[in-house]
Design a protein around this motif. Structure first.
Motif, short mmCIF file in Angstrom:
data_model
loop_
_atom_site.label_atom_id
_atom_site.label_comp_id
_atom_site.label_asym_id
_atom_site.label_seq_id
_atom_site.Cartn_x
_atom_site.Cartn_y
_atom_site.Cartn_z
N GLY A 1 0.84 -1.18 0.00
CA GLY A 1 0.00 0.00 0.00
C GLY A 1 0.87 1.23 0.00
N PRO A 2 0.31 2.37 -0.37
CA PRO A 2 1.09 3.60 -0.42
C PRO A 2 1.59 4.00 0.96
N SER A 3 2.53 4.89 0.99
CA SER A 3 3.04 5.43 2.24
C SER A 3 1.88 6.09 3.00
N GLY A 4 1.81 5.82 4.29
CA GLY A 4 0.75 6.41 5.11
C GLY A 4 -0.57 5.67 5.06
N SER A 5 -0.60 4.49 4.45
CA SER A 5 -1.87 3.78 4.29
C SER A 5 -2.24 2.92 5.51
N GLY A 6 -1.31 2.82 6.47
CA GLY A 6 -1.65 2.09 7.70
C GLY A 6 -0.93 0.76 7.88
N VAL A 36 5.12 -6.73 4.99
CA VAL A 36 4.89 -5.45 4.32
C VAL A 36 6.03 -5.24 3.33
N THR A 37 5.69 -5.02 2.08
CA THR A 37 6.75 -4.87 1.09
C THR A 37 6.27 -4.11 -0.14
#
Ligand code: ADP
Ligand code: MG
Length: 236
Positions: A38-43, A198-199
């Motif tokens: 997921g994009p940066s800041g997506s949790g 997460v990757t």
């Protein structure tokens, strides 16, 4: 093994209220590696910290082997992190001026294992991440990628049943990245660990048994990951 049900996590300040995780439900079983993109800041990091019981959900439940993490005392949560979880965080947070092998042995030492035995077992994990020649180097004497691998070894020492990896290959070249992802996959298959990874790395994602996408704190359907994209198109 790990089960999140309608989990919400907010960060509140005077000026704003961020729903970092906004109603996420997911399961990760022992023996499988699940990727989270997921994009940066997506949790993504928040989600891993909830699973590690380093953060508590504001709503919904996080369960590990059927046990609601929300009901754990701080001491039980610390025990859970030490005994069950291998958290590979985004930062390495190694102890300065302490040899790699003792950094890697942190959990064993906290768990009361004697230093020589802890060193021996941590040394085996340093070997598995390709650092057998660096065990006595301090963080100051290691490259960024080597420090990252020490942190990976530190997380994996003790063979945790739940492995939570936050962009573990971010600092590694592609050869090393593949080795680390292969190692995580092997821990799932051979030791029955549940791996949540997460990757952003396409190859790492491809190695996962299932793929999850998160955006603005919500999981999105990844039809290709479920293998029913064609089915869906046909039905439409
Ligand atoms: P990711 O790992 O996908 O980049 P994070 O889980 O770190 O995302 O962050 C999700 C959202 O929560 C972002 O909007 C971020 O700014 C916010 N956030 C993360 N940690 C905190 C915190 N400690 N305090 C306030 N807001 C935070
Ligand atoms: Mg993050």
């Amino acid at each position: 093994m790990l089960e999140l049900d309608e989990v919400v996590k907010r960060y509140s300040s005077a000026s704003e209220d961020v729903r970092a995780v906004d109603g996420v439900s997911l399961r990760v079983e022992g023996g499988e590696m699940v990727s989270l993109q997921g994009p940066s800041g997506s949790g993504k990091t928040t989600l891993l910290l909830l699973a590690a019981c380093a953060l508590r959900a504001d709503a919904g439940s996080v369960r590990y082997q059927g046990r609601d993490l929300g009901s754990l005392s701080e001491q039980q949560a610390a025990q859970y992190r030490l005994g069950e979880v291998g958290l590979i965080g985004q930062g390495t947070h190694l102890m300065a001026r302490v040899p790699a092998v003792e950094n890697a042995a942190t959990k064993l030492l906290l768990g009361g294992v004697a230093l020589p035995e802890a060193r021996r077992r941590a040394g085996e994990w340093l070997e598995r991440v390709g650092l057998s020649g660096r065990t006595l180097h301090t963080p100051e004497e290691l490259s960024g990628g080597e420090r990252q691998r020490v942190a990976i070894a530190r997380a994996l020492v003790g063979a945790p049943k739940l492995i939570l990896a936050d962009e573990p290959t971010g600092n590694l070249d592609s050869q090393r990245s593949q080795e680390i992802i292969a190692l995580l996959g092997a821990l799932a298959r051979e030791q029955g660990a549940a791996v949540l990874l997460v990757t952003h790395d396409g190859e790492a994602t491809a190695a996962a048994d299932r793929r999850l996408l998160i955006r603005d704190g919500r999981l999105e359907d990844d039809a290709s990951a479920r293998g029913d994209a064609v089915e869906g198109a046909r039905g439409a």
